[in-house]
Design a protein around this motif. Sequence first.
Motif, mmCIF file in Angstrom:
data_model
loop_
_atom_site.group_PDB
_atom_site.id
_atom_site.type_symbol
_atom_site.label_atom_id
_atom_site.label_comp_id
_atom_site.label_asym_id
_atom_site.label_seq_id
_atom_site.Cartn_x
_atom_site.Cartn_y
_atom_site.Cartn_z
ATOM 1 N N UNK A 100 5.834 -10.353 0.358
ATOM 2 C CA UNK A 100 4.845 -9.485 -0.294
ATOM 3 C C UNK A 100 3.451 -10.098 -0.192
ATOM 4 N N UNK A 101 2.498 -9.305 0.252
ATOM 5 C CA UNK A 101 1.081 -9.660 0.151
ATOM 6 C C UNK A 101 0.452 -8.528 -0.646
ATOM 7 N N UNK A 102 0.290 -8.754 -1.935
ATOM 8 C CA UNK A 102 -0.033 -7.693 -2.884
ATOM 9 C C UNK A 102 -1.526 -7.694 -3.211
ATOM 10 N N UNK A 103 -2.163 -6.559 -3.042
ATOM 11 C CA UNK A 103 -3.529 -6.373 -3.501
ATOM 12 C C UNK A 103 -3.517 -5.825 -4.909
ATOM 13 N N UNK A 104 -4.278 -6.445 -5.799
ATOM 14 C CA UNK A 104 -4.353 -5.989 -7.191
ATOM 15 C C UNK A 104 -5.711 -5.345 -7.398
ATOM 16 N N UNK A 105 -5.706 -4.047 -7.634
ATOM 17 C CA UNK A 105 -6.941 -3.282 -7.803
ATOM 18 C C UNK A 105 -7.053 -2.753 -9.231
ATOM 19 N N UNK B 240 -5.513 -7.785 4.553
ATOM 20 C CA UNK B 240 -4.480 -8.775 4.269
ATOM 21 C C UNK B 240 -3.177 -8.205 3.700
ATOM 22 N N UNK B 241 -3.243 -7.100 2.963
ATOM 23 C CA UNK B 241 -2.127 -6.713 2.086
ATOM 24 C C UNK B 241 -1.175 -5.692 2.698
ATOM 25 N N UNK B 242 0.096 -5.800 2.309
ATOM 26 C CA UNK B 242 1.102 -4.814 2.704
ATOM 27 C C UNK B 242 1.638 -4.027 1.500
ATOM 28 N N UNK B 243 1.057 -4.300 0.336
ATOM 29 C CA UNK B 243 1.488 -3.618 -0.894
ATOM 30 C C UNK B 243 0.326 -3.657 -1.874
ATOM 31 N N UNK B 244 0.207 -2.629 -2.678
ATOM 32 C CA UNK B 244 -0.883 -2.578 -3.665
ATOM 33 C C UNK B 244 -0.334 -2.172 -5.028
ATOM 34 N N UNK B 245 -0.848 -2.850 -6.063
ATOM 35 C CA UNK B 245 -0.648 -2.352 -7.423
ATOM 36 C C UNK B 245 -2.029 -2.047 -8.001
ATOM 37 N N UNK C 164 2.221 1.436 -7.589
ATOM 38 C CA UNK C 164 2.823 0.303 -6.890
ATOM 39 C C UNK C 164 3.433 0.847 -5.604
ATOM 40 N N UNK C 165 2.779 0.545 -4.465
ATOM 41 C CA UNK C 165 3.279 1.107 -3.211
ATOM 42 C C UNK C 165 2.489 0.630 -2.009
ATOM 43 N N UNK C 166 2.397 1.469 -1.001
ATOM 44 C CA UNK C 166 1.779 1.100 0.262
ATOM 45 C C UNK C 166 0.275 0.902 0.113
ATOM 46 N N UNK D 14 -4.937 2.517 -2.017
ATOM 47 C CA UNK D 14 -6.398 2.619 -1.972
ATOM 48 C C UNK D 14 -6.846 4.042 -2.290
ATOM 49 N N UNK D 15 -6.119 5.034 -1.785
ATOM 50 C CA UNK D 15 -6.440 6.430 -2.117
ATOM 51 C C UNK D 15 -6.322 6.669 -3.612
ATOM 52 N N UNK D 16 -5.253 6.134 -4.211
ATOM 53 C CA UNK D 16 -5.046 6.306 -5.652
ATOM 54 C C UNK D 16 -6.164 5.627 -6.431
ATOM 55 N N UNK D 17 -6.518 4.402 -6.038
ATOM 56 C CA UNK D 17 -7.583 3.657 -6.710
ATOM 57 C C UNK D 17 -8.909 4.408 -6.623
#
Length: 253
Positions: A62-67, A221-226, A236-238, A243-246
């Motif tokens: 997991x490489x998770x982006x936290x937005x 960098x990321x393959x997953x975003x929360x 929590x997903x792609x 990014x669209x949700x954010x």
Amino acid sequence: MSKDLILKLNDFTISYEPTYHRSRTVRDFFVEVVKNPFHYFFTHADRMVVLRKVNLDIKKGDVIGILGTNGVGKTSLCRYLSGIIKHHNVEIYGETRALFDGNVAIYPDLTGRENAIVLVELLYSELSVNDKKELIEEAIHFSELHEHIDTPVKNYSRGMKARLFLSLLTFRGTDLLVIDEAFGGTDQFFSEKLEKRIQQLISKCGAVAIVSHSTEEIKKYCNRIIVLHDKQIAFDGSTSDGIKFYNSLRIPL
């Protein structure tokens, strides 16, 4: 439990009791106690909830982006994910390391080399003496601070401090690396050099969590975003969908 599991949050809540400053005289204090002693001694302020009953699994790869917007709890969450603050609802399986603002861990009256020695002792205590020396020399070379490395850090610019700190912190992988807005302050040329090093570092880590206000950096960098919103994980997903949700949460100016 999956052998790939590195961290698990179970109904995890972050809250604190707010304190408010009030300028009061001795007379004000006396009147308040006499007027309502039960309320003064036994009533507590309502707790401020930052995150409520969050559940999250982080696994190898997991490489998770936290937005999330400012104040939503990203940095608070990172402190628990990295193990800086312990909590019984945070289960960590492996070694964790955190990259925060480079100026936090700098001792201004020491030289750059002395700061490097102190930080390596704090961050890589398990390494042998020779490995520590090798790490320090490699980091100094990478930072390009050669002529400044034996001068006090209080004379460094913010960018020079960031160069030294990030060169040390990005040397070695770990099971879970937590990065909270750590890449600011360096010039364009060093940022490009650092980008390649970060990509190499990510490949050496079991999992990575990255907080950034730059969606371009997250995409890179990321393959997953929360996405944190309204005191919970709202998405929590792609990466693309995250990014669209954010962006949909952001109020147009």
